[in-house]
Motif scaffolding. Structure first.
Motif, short mmCIF file in Angstrom:
data_model
loop_
_atom_site.label_atom_id
_atom_site.label_comp_id
_atom_site.label_asym_id
_atom_site.label_seq_id
_atom_site.Cartn_x
_atom_site.Cartn_y
_atom_site.Cartn_z
N LEU A 253 0.69 -1.01 0.03
CA LEU A 253 0.27 0.09 0.02
C LEU A 253 0.66 1.30 -0.21
N LEU A 254 2.36 1.21 0.60
CA LEU A 254 3.06 2.49 0.75
C LEU A 254 3.99 2.40 -0.09
N ALA A 255 4.00 0.65 -1.03
CA ALA A 255 5.37 1.04 -1.88
C ALA A 255 4.91 1.73 -2.75
N PHE A 291 -7.01 -4.31 17.62
CA PHE A 291 -6.38 -4.05 16.80
C PHE A 291 -5.56 -2.97 17.43
N GLU A 292 -4.44 -3.02 18.14
CA GLU A 292 -3.76 -2.09 18.83
C GLU A 292 -3.49 -1.16 17.06
N GLU A 293 -2.63 -1.29 15.86
CA GLU A 293 -1.90 -0.46 15.14
C GLU A 293 -2.97 -0.32 13.73
N TYR A 294 -3.17 -1.12 13.73
CA TYR A 294 -3.54 -1.18 12.19
C TYR A 294 -5.49 -1.38 12.62
N SER A 295 -5.59 -0.28 13.52
CA SER A 295 -7.46 -0.33 13.67
C SER A 295 -8.02 0.25 12.55
N ASP A 296 -7.49 1.23 12.24
CA ASP A 296 -7.82 2.38 11.13
C ASP A 296 -6.62 1.95 9.87
N VAL A 297 -6.63 1.97 9.13
CA VAL A 297 -5.66 1.11 8.03
C VAL A 297 -5.27 2.92 7.33
N ARG A 298 -6.46 3.31 6.95
CA ARG A 298 -6.71 4.70 5.93
C ARG A 298 -5.76 5.62 6.88
N GLN A 299 -5.83 5.34 8.36
CA GLN A 299 -4.77 6.52 9.41
C GLN A 299 -3.91 6.44 9.43
N VAL A 300 -3.30 4.94 9.24
CA VAL A 300 -2.04 4.46 9.23
C VAL A 300 -1.29 5.14 8.42
N VAL A 301 -1.98 4.74 6.75
CA VAL A 301 -1.53 5.10 5.27
C VAL A 301 -1.51 6.82 5.48
N GLN A 302 -2.01 7.06 5.83
CA GLN A 302 -2.21 8.59 6.08
C GLN A 302 -0.68 9.17 6.69
N THR A 303 -0.71 8.73 8.26
CA THR A 303 0.67 9.13 9.09
C THR A 303 1.50 8.92 8.47
N ALA A 304 2.01 7.43 7.37
CA ALA A 304 3.09 6.56 7.47
C ALA A 304 3.59 8.43 5.92
N ARG A 305 1.83 7.93 5.37
CA ARG A 305 2.79 9.42 3.89
C ARG A 305 3.22 10.77 3.94
N ALA A 306 1.67 11.40 5.45
CA ALA A 306 2.39 12.68 5.69
C ALA A 306 4.19 11.93 6.40
N ALA A 307 4.17 12.03 7.15
CA ALA A 307 5.56 11.38 7.49
C ALA A 307 6.52 11.41 6.29
N ASP A 308 6.82 11.05 5.45
CA ASP A 308 7.56 9.99 4.03
C ASP A 308 7.68 12.36 3.61
#
Ligand SMILES: [Fe+2]
Ligand SMILES: [Fe+2]
Length: 308
Positions: A253-255, A291-308
């Motif tokens: 998803l992130l690659a 789930f701890e880390e992945y209860s909201d996938v869109r959130q994880v993806v957006q956070t990772a993209r913003a940190a890039d």
């Protein structure tokens, strides 16, 4: 008789549904018109379409060859200790392995009669299969299941089954295959539009529609079993499910996978959005509160993209 037939579970209901829906025959489709359509594809279009088809052909063979240990592992579980009936699930998988064989059969016929080859190697190279999460992993998963069966350790069996279902039904079927269908839809629609037609490769789309219907049952059964395993061993979510999901999210998803795209108007971002939702659906089915880390996938993806 190990099955209580008055208490039919999800897997048994899906098995009954499969008896009705899963009776189609790959040999039933006439491929002559598809062959004519195929000749209208440019070389670049053919190579791109074949890259996805090669992933499917290999993938369907891989899932056919690696499902048997799942049944053996279910049979080695102590049924009385589990929140679901392992025997009903074994019956379900007996049907699934037949359906996977039929999907392999369909692709083998299509490659032979329309594409004129049985060799997928040239098209896999640099294709989507090679990026981060491949159906080749299923062979290792099957070996790990066999090791867990031999160990006889119940917790190891539950964990290995959880990892196996997550890989096979959770990622390969629910994510990789379904994003492939979305890709087929777009390529075929764009080509039809370019040619001023309603549809091209009509038999392909019709027969893949049957495959998709089968896969919908496989995915639902997989999600249901993953949920049962999480009820049996709640730590499985953090110990097994989340690390595998993370691997998929990072590698897929992130690659940004650079791929040549000859179909004008192809919308990769739309497919990315839909596949993110598929993953969320799996997590919601298992129970997002687990789930701890992945209860909201869109959130994880957006956070990772913003940190890039
Ligand atoms: Fe399949
Ligand atoms: Fe499947």
């Amino acid at each position: 008789m190990p099955i209580e037939y008055s208490n039919r579970e999800k897997s048994y209901e899906l098995y009954r549904k499969g008896k009705q829906e899963g009776t189609w025959d790959p040999d039933h489709y006439d491929l002559e018109d598809d062959k004519e359509d195929w000749e209208q594809f440019s070389e670049a279009e053919q190579n791109r379409f074949l890259a996805t088809c090669a992933g499917f052909y290999d993938g369907e063979e891989d899932v056919t060859r690696t499902l048997a240990p799942y049944m053996m592992a279910l049979d080695a579980l102590d049924n009385d200790e589990m929140p679901f009936d392992t025997v009903q699930e074994e019956m379900y998988l007996a049907q699934q392995v037949y359906e996977e064989a039929k999907h392999t059969d369909l692709f083998s016929r299509y490659f032979e009669e329309v594409f004129g080859t049985q060799n997928t190697d040239p098209y896999r190279e640099g294709g989507y299969q090679e990026h981060g999460y491949s159906t080749d992993n299923l062979y290792d998963t099957a070996d790990e299941l066999l090791a867990a069966i031999n160990s006889g350790d119940q917790q190891e069996l539950v964990y290995s089954l959880g990892e196996a279902y997550l890989n096979y039904m959770g990622i390969v079927e629910a994510q990789l295959a379904r994003s492939g269908y979305l890709s087929f839809d777009q390529m075929i629609d764009l080509k039809a539009k370019e040619m001023g037609r309603d549809i091209v490769l009509e038999s392909f789309q019709e027969s893949i529609g049957k495959v998709r219907q089968d896969e919908t049952r496989h995915i639902e059964n997989g999600r249901w079993v993953m949920k049962q395993l999480a009820i049996a061993e709640p730590d499985i979510v953090q110990d097994v499910y989340e690390p595998r999901i993370e691997e998929y999210v990072e590698n897929r998803l992130l690659a940004d996978v650079p791929m040549e795209m000859p179909f004008e108007g192809y919308d990769q971002a739309k497919i990315g959005k839909q596949t993110t939702q598929y993953l969320q659906d799996t997590i919601d089915y298992i129970g997002r509160e687990r789930f701890e880390e992945y209860s909201d996938v869109r959130q994880v993806v957006q956070t990772a993209r913003a940190a890039d």
